[in-house]
Motif scaffolding. Structure first.
Motif, PDB file in Angstrom:
ATOM      1  N   LEU A  23       1.868   6.672   3.912  1.00 40.83           N
ATOM      2  CA  LEU A  23       1.944   6.506   2.451  1.00 40.83           C
ATOM      3  C   LEU A  23       2.183   5.034   2.106  1.00 40.83           C
ATOM      4  O   LEU A  23       1.548   4.476   1.198  1.00 40.83           O
ATOM      5  N   TRP A  69       1.451   2.468   3.846  1.00 40.37           N
ATOM      6  CA  TRP A  69       0.235   1.704   4.159  1.00 40.37           C
ATOM      7  C   TRP A  69      -0.760   1.862   3.002  1.00 40.37           C
ATOM      8  O   TRP A  69      -1.407   0.894   2.578  1.00 40.37           O
ATOM      9  N   GLY A  70      -0.869   3.092   2.507  1.00 43.36           N
ATOM     10  CA  GLY A  70      -1.733   3.342   1.350  1.00 43.36           C
ATOM     11  C   GLY A  70      -1.315   2.494   0.155  1.00 43.36           C
ATOM     12  O   GLY A  70      -2.145   1.877  -0.514  1.00 43.36           O
ATOM     13  N   ILE A  71      -0.003   2.437  -0.096  1.00 44.84           N
ATOM     14  CA  ILE A  71       0.519   1.621  -1.200  1.00 44.84           C
ATOM     15  C   ILE A  71       0.126   0.163  -1.002  1.00 44.84           C
ATOM     16  O   ILE A  71      -0.344  -0.507  -1.923  1.00 44.84           O
ATOM     17  N   ARG A 108      -2.353  -1.095   0.710  1.00 43.01           N
ATOM     18  CA  ARG A 108      -3.798  -1.279   0.486  1.00 43.01           C
ATOM     19  C   ARG A 108      -4.136  -1.252  -0.990  1.00 43.01           C
ATOM     20  O   ARG A 108      -5.086  -1.864  -1.450  1.00 43.01           O
ATOM     21  N   ASP A 109      -3.335  -0.507  -1.732  1.00 43.31           N
ATOM     22  CA  ASP A 109      -3.564  -0.306  -3.150  1.00 43.31           C
ATOM     23  C   ASP A 109      -3.013  -1.459  -3.994  1.00 43.31           C
ATOM     24  O   ASP A 109      -3.062  -1.401  -5.213  1.00 43.31           O
TER      25      ASP A 109
END
Lengths: 371, 325
Positions: free
Chosen positions: A143, A145-147, A149-150
């Protein structure tokens, strides 16, 4: 305090209040309303937890993991979060969950064996309870990592116990977080007992916080029964995660005043003296003394909270106990976005067999339930 | 059209989907700089950068667990486990979480991840590099298990797997990676997950298999044809969800069933296929359904590996026995 400068292997915990509720050093800059909130959530969680234990003992609820004694660790950490931060729990999280907008009736439903209790409130980023110890830790890293990237700006807080730090997924998760440099905060509630296995049989490390050294990010050892210290450290770690996209490991030393789960009997493995010693360090009592000195806590206010908690708990019990039975379709309908033919036919078979049932088997109740 | 082998085809699908959708990410051991030990991720790091193509620490449970988190956040991770024999540490994450988040959260969360792994034997590999335990994965509720046997299917099924909102384990038969080339349509190509393909039509017996067993079944069919036995060959392509309809249609036509499975025999997916046929098509069957499978032994070192995998000879003999029964 400076997270980077904290020496995680030192057995000296970060504290704001001492065990008598006296301030140590500087007063933290927290608004009175926030302090009142923190006290409310700790108190409400304690009461809701006590009620759950009664329900379980009366055969009205299944097995669950009581939080008694860990209210400061949970509420101190969760109140440091923002709504759009992600909360990744294990399974002993009532205090944090309530504070994170999960209605008590949901929690009661869940432990009464109703999957609908797992529904996540719409505007909060909470994951559902994860039972296999430590397995949620890599999800927090993904999660985060997703943040990243976002474009960042949010953080992930994942919580787990001392036992979880012996698991492979703890190591793999923290190692990934260090390598990827993601905005995740790993919060260990070291309640000193993994069912019957004490801390000294769990690890030969002086502290859990020191394990952060190995992963290349800060580790902080904090008094988990000091809600202000937990709040301060977690807030800093989350802020640092949001702003600099870096992980932190926090070890909050606390104590499980109750059993591992309602199926456990802690008198088999730990002493009455030890329990008494930790009951003296009750986190709610300690915080109350501080609030009383500040003129925030009064007998009248306490009465108000008692009444409020009682009403809310009654409402939650009613709602959880009076929910209509689940439809058998619910066992199948969330398996895939589109249900494969084979599952559809299994679902139809179940419905038909329930509809046409002729033989009712005798239910066997097992005393004490299952762990 | 381009001539491609399976490695090229999977690689083409990854390139296309990464171009199309920024949320698609690649992660795993050696998938970046080294472009995968079989070169399946060739050119991806160079084209899409480290933000989207990431060499990870050597930790299978971590790779799958972190992919689950990425998926929950809304990314579409395509993770690689270097060999299926090393997937076991990740089984906890697959069965405890990837397969369950949608169900556990009452449909509020989903894990749109793909887990790729080369699998199967026949390439003279070291111990633990030849395993095929796809049946274990098919046994876990909530996972889709896709196994292509041709370049065209590999491309079309990989594209579908990436677009699928639920977790898909995508197994690549490494014996076939570079075994042959096929004309594969350029650009968009979608093959539906859960649909078997009749590779070869026939009248007397149905052969069902997947992965590296498919070309063996076709060769066996050619041999049988010389004996005037007409064999229908079905490539499952996906073992879960299982395309019962295609298999049972074929059984109704031929009246005989032989399932060919590279994996160990006991509790394998072949048993499920036969149980369903016995359950629903007993009266269509002219002979007991049979299996040709691997043995219930660990996959051997390579001097014995050819003995461990069903071969054309064994398949043809089973075909004869079924015809003569």
């Amino acid at each position: 305090m400076d997270l980077e400068e904290h020496e995680p292997s030192s057995p000296k915990m970060h504290q704001v209040l001492d065990e008598e509720g006296e301030l140590i050093g500087e007063e933290p800059d927290i608004e009175d309303d926030t302090l009142k909130d923190m006290y409310w959530w700790m108190f409400y969680a304690r009461k809701a937890d006590e009620k759950a234990l009664k329900l379980q003992r009366q055969g009205r609820m299944g097995t669950f993991a009581p939080i008694k004694g860990q209210e400061a660790a949970q509420v101190g950490a969760s109140t440091a979060m923002k709504d759009d931060d992600w909360f990744v729990p294990a399974f002993r999280e009532l205090g944090a969950y309530l504070q994170r907008d999960v209605a008590l009736e949901q929690n009661y439903k869940y432990f009464m064996g109703d999957a609908r209790g797992n529904e996540i409130p719409g505007d909060v980023n909470n994951l559902p309870i994860a039972v296999p110890v430590s397995t949620q830790i890599p999800h927090a890293v993904g999660l985060a990592w997703g943040i990243k990237r976002d474009g960042g700006g949010k953080a992930v807080l994942t919580v787990f116990g001392d036992g979880a730090t012996s698991e492979g997924d703890f190591h793999e998760g923290l190692n990934f977080a260090g390598v990827l440099n993601v905005p995740a905060v790993f919060f260990c509630q070291n309640n000193q007992w993994a069912i019957s296995v004490p801390f000294e049989k769990q690890t030969n490390s002086e502290t859990i916080a020191q394990k952060a050294h190995a992963y290349g990010f800060p580790g902080v050892f904090v008094d988990g029964n000091d809600v202000l210290a937990v709040h301060e450290v977690t807030k800093k770690a989350l802020q640092r995660a949001r702003e600099e996209e870096v992980p932190t490991l926090i070890e909050a030393l606390t104590y499980r005043l109750s059993m591992h789960t309602t199926a456990d009997d802690p008198t088999r493995y730990r002493s009455e003296e030890e329990l008494k010693e930790w009951e003296e360090k009750d986190p709610i009592k300690r915080f109350r003394i501080y609030l009383e000195k500040k003129g925030i806590w009064t007998e009248d206010w306490q009465q108000e909270l008692e009444k409020k908690a009682e009403d809310k708990i009654k409402e939650a019990v009613d709602a959880a106990e009076n929910i209509e039975d689940p439809d058998p379709e619910e066992m199948f309908k969330y398996m895939f976005e589109v249900l494969p033919e084979d599952l559809k036919s299994q679902m139809e078979y179940l419905k038909r067999s329930l509809r046409e049932k002729e033989i009712e088997e005798e239910k066997v109740e097992i005393e004490g339930g299952f762990p | 059209m381009s001539e491609m082998n399976i490695v090229d085809a999977v690689n083409d699908a990854l390139h296309l989907e990464m171009e199309k959708d920024e949320d698609v990410m690649i992660l795993g051991e050696d998938v970046g700089e080294n472009e995968g030990v079989f070169r399946v991720t060739e050119g991806l790091l160079e084209k899409f950068g480290e933000e989207r193509v990431r060499d990870t620490p050597l930790a299978e449970s971590g790779i799958v667990g972190v992919s689950i988190g990425l998926g929950l956040y809304g990314m579409k991770p395509v993770a690689e486990i270097q060999f299926m024999g090393f997937m076991w540490p990740a089984l906890d994450q697959l069965s405890s979480h990837a397969s369950r988040y949608r169900n556990r959260s009452q449909g509020q969360l989903n894990v749109p991840m793909v887990l790729r792994a080369p699998y199967g034997g026949g390439v003279k590999a070291l111990e633990h590099h030849s395993e095929s335990f796809e049946s274990v994965l098919a046994h876990i509720p909530g996972l889709k298990v896709v196994i292509p046997s041709t370049p065209k299917d590999a491309k079309g099924l990989m594209i579908s797997s990436i677009r699928d909102p639920d977790p898909v384990v995508f197994l690549e038969p490494k014996k076939l990676y570079r075994a042959f080339k096929q004309d594969v349509p350029d650009g968009e190509l979608v093959e539906e997950i859960g649909e078997a393909r009749v590779v070869k039509e026939g009248e007397d017996i149905t052969l069902v298999g997947w992965g590296a067993m498919v070309p063996k079944m076709v060769k066996a069919a050619d041999h049988a044809a010389k004996e005037n036995i007409s064999v229908e060959v079905v490539d499952l392509r996906t073992i879960y969800p299982y395309d019962e309809e295609t298999v049972h249609d074929s059984i109704r036509k031929t009246g005989r069933l032989l399932v060919v499975q590279e994996a160990h025999r006991t509790g394998g997916f072949a048993s499920e296929i036969i149980a369903r046929a016995a359950d629903k098509e007993l009266l269509s069957l002219k002979a007991p359904p049979k299996r040709s499978t691997g043995f219930d032994v660990p996959f051997p070192l390579y001097k014995m590996e050819d003995w461990a995998i069903p071969d054309v000879d064994r398949i043809v003999k089973k075909i004869r026995r079924l015809i003569e029964w």
